[in-house]
Design a protein around this motif. Structure first.
Motif, PDB file in Angstrom:
ATOM      1  N   GLU A 158       6.992  -3.088   2.534  1.00  0.00           N
ATOM      2  CA  GLU A 158       8.228  -2.459   2.230  1.00  0.00           C
ATOM      3  C   GLU A 158       8.466  -2.382   0.785  1.00  0.00           C
ATOM      4  O   GLU A 158       9.053  -1.291   0.264  1.00  0.00           O
ATOM      5  N   GLN A 159       7.791  -3.361   0.169  1.00  0.00           N
ATOM      6  CA  GLN A 159       7.743  -3.352  -1.490  1.00  0.00           C
ATOM      7  C   GLN A 159       7.170  -2.133  -1.848  1.00  0.00           C
ATOM      8  O   GLN A 159       7.577  -1.417  -2.709  1.00  0.00           O
ATOM      9  N   LYS A 160       5.886  -2.007  -1.344  1.00  0.00           N
ATOM     10  CA  LYS A 160       5.149  -0.748  -1.699  1.00  0.00           C
ATOM     11  C   LYS A 160       5.765   0.647  -1.229  1.00  0.00           C
ATOM     12  O   LYS A 160       5.632   1.596  -2.303  1.00  0.00           O
ATOM     13  N   LYS A 161       6.449   0.675  -0.328  1.00  0.00           N
ATOM     14  CA  LYS A 161       6.945   1.725  -0.062  1.00  0.00           C
ATOM     15  C   LYS A 161       8.238   2.102  -0.923  1.00  0.00           C
ATOM     16  O   LYS A 161       8.438   3.224  -1.326  1.00  0.00           O
ATOM     17  N   ARG A 162       8.860   1.185  -1.415  1.00  0.00           N
ATOM     18  CA  ARG A 162      10.005   1.310  -2.137  1.00  0.00           C
ATOM     19  C   ARG A 162       9.396   1.629  -3.554  1.00  0.00           C
ATOM     20  O   ARG A 162       9.943   2.503  -4.411  1.00  0.00           O
ATOM     21  N   GLU A 163       8.241   1.030  -4.125  1.00  0.00           N
ATOM     22  CA  GLU A 163       7.569   1.694  -5.202  1.00  0.00           C
ATOM     23  C   GLU A 163       7.200   2.959  -5.390  1.00  0.00           C
ATOM     24  O   GLU A 163       7.377   3.662  -6.354  1.00  0.00           O
ATOM     25  N   LYS A 164       6.745   3.251  -4.217  1.00  0.00           N
ATOM     26  CA  LYS A 164       6.334   4.784  -4.033  1.00  0.00           C
ATOM     27  C   LYS A 164       7.391   5.859  -3.962  1.00  0.00           C
ATOM     28  O   LYS A 164       7.175   6.718  -4.655  1.00  0.00           O
ATOM     29  N   GLU A 165       8.469   5.250  -3.326  1.00  0.00           N
ATOM     30  CA  GLU A 165       9.662   6.304  -3.415  1.00  0.00           C
ATOM     31  C   GLU A 165      10.300   6.450  -4.653  1.00  0.00           C
ATOM     32  O   GLU A 165      10.644   7.606  -5.114  1.00  0.00           O
ATOM     33  N   LEU A 166      10.342   5.235  -5.626  1.00  0.00           N
ATOM     34  CA  LEU A 166      10.625   5.360  -6.900  1.00  0.00           C
ATOM     35  C   LEU A 166       9.922   6.197  -7.899  1.00  0.00           C
ATOM     36  O   LEU A 166      10.186   6.853  -8.625  1.00  0.00           O
TER      37      LEU A 166
END
Length: 206
Positions: A158-166
Motif C-alpha cells: 500500500e505504501q508503494k502504491k501511494r508513492e506511485k500515485e503521488l
C-alpha cells in the motif's frame, strides 16, 4: 547443607570389588551455578521466543539450503501460510519467477556473511502479488561460520502504491504546468505579432 537448605548436585559413582566386599567411590559436585546459568538461558530463550511470536513484523529463519525453519505469526499474516504449512519449504514458494535471480544474488551475499536489505515483489498463498521490504542477516556460529539466515519483512504494498500515485500526480502536474507555460508564451508571442501588424497598418494609412 548443614543448615537444612537444599542445593543441586551431580554424583559420579565408581564401583570397586575388593576382598572385603563391594565398595563405591562417589564424586559429588555442587552444580548450583550451572543450574542457575541453565535457568537464565531457558528464561532468555523463552523471552526471545515470546518476542518473536508477538513482534509486529514478519520473521523467517532459513537454513543454509534456503528452507524455512522458523516462521512467526506476522509472516503468516503477510503471506497467508501457517508455520506448519511453510516449514521446510524453499523460499521459491513466495518468490515470483522473474524475481528469483535478484534473490539468488542476495542469498549469495548472505552466505558470504554480509547483511543486506531488499525491496521486491512476493507472492501470497492466494496468489496475490505484494511488495515487501526485507532486512536479512546471516546467523553465525561462535567461530564465524554461517549456519542460516534470519529475515524480517514488512508488507509495503500500500505504501508503494501511494508513492506511485503521488509520483504520477506530480508528473501530471508537471505536464499541466508545461502546457500552461507554453500557452502563455504563445499568447505573449501572439500579442507581440498583433502589435507589430497594428503598427504597420497605422504607418500604411499615413
Amino acid at each position: 547443607c548443614a543448615d537444612g537448605t537444599l542445593y543441586p548436585i551431580e554424583v559420579h559413582l565408581q564401583l570397586f570389588k575388593q576382598d572385603e566386599g563391594i565398595k563405591f567411590l562417589a564424586f559429588v559436585l555442587d552444580i548450583t551455578e550451572r543450574k542457575n546459568v541453565e535457568e537464565e538461558l531457558r528464561e532468555s530463550e523463552s523471552n526471545a521466543s515470546f518476542n518473536i511470536q508477538h513482534m509486529p513484523v514478519g520473521m523467517i529463519q532459513w537454513d543454509k539450503s534456503f528452507q524455512v525453519v522458523r516462521w512467526n505469526p506476522a509472516a503468516e499474516k503477510i503471506f497467508g501460510y501457517t508455520e506448519k504449512g511453510a516449514m521446510g519449504k524453499h523460499a521459491r514458494f513466495i518468490i515470483p519467477e522473474e524475481v528469483q535471480p535478484h534473490v539468488d544474488e542476495i542469498w549469495r551475499h548472505l552466505l558470504a556473511g554480509e547483511i543486506n536489505r531488499s525491496t521486491n515483489d512476493n507472492i501470497t498463498k492466494d496468489g496475490r502479488r505484494i511488495t515487501c521490504d526485507w532486512h536479512n542477516a546471516p546467523l553465525k556460529t561462535l567461530d564465524g561460520k554461517v549456519y542460516g539466515v534470519v529475515s524480517m519483512m514488512l508488507d509495503v504494498t500500500e505504501q508503494k502504491k501511494r508513492e506511485k500515485e503521488l509520483s504520477d500526480r506530480a508528473l501530471e502536474s508537471e505536464k499541466i504546468t508545461h502546457i500552461m507555460v507554453d500557452r502563455e508564451l504563445r499568447m505573449v508571442e501572439l500579442k507581440k505579432t498583433i502589435k507589430e501588424l497594428e503598427s504597420k497598418l497605422i504607418k500604411a494609412k499615413k
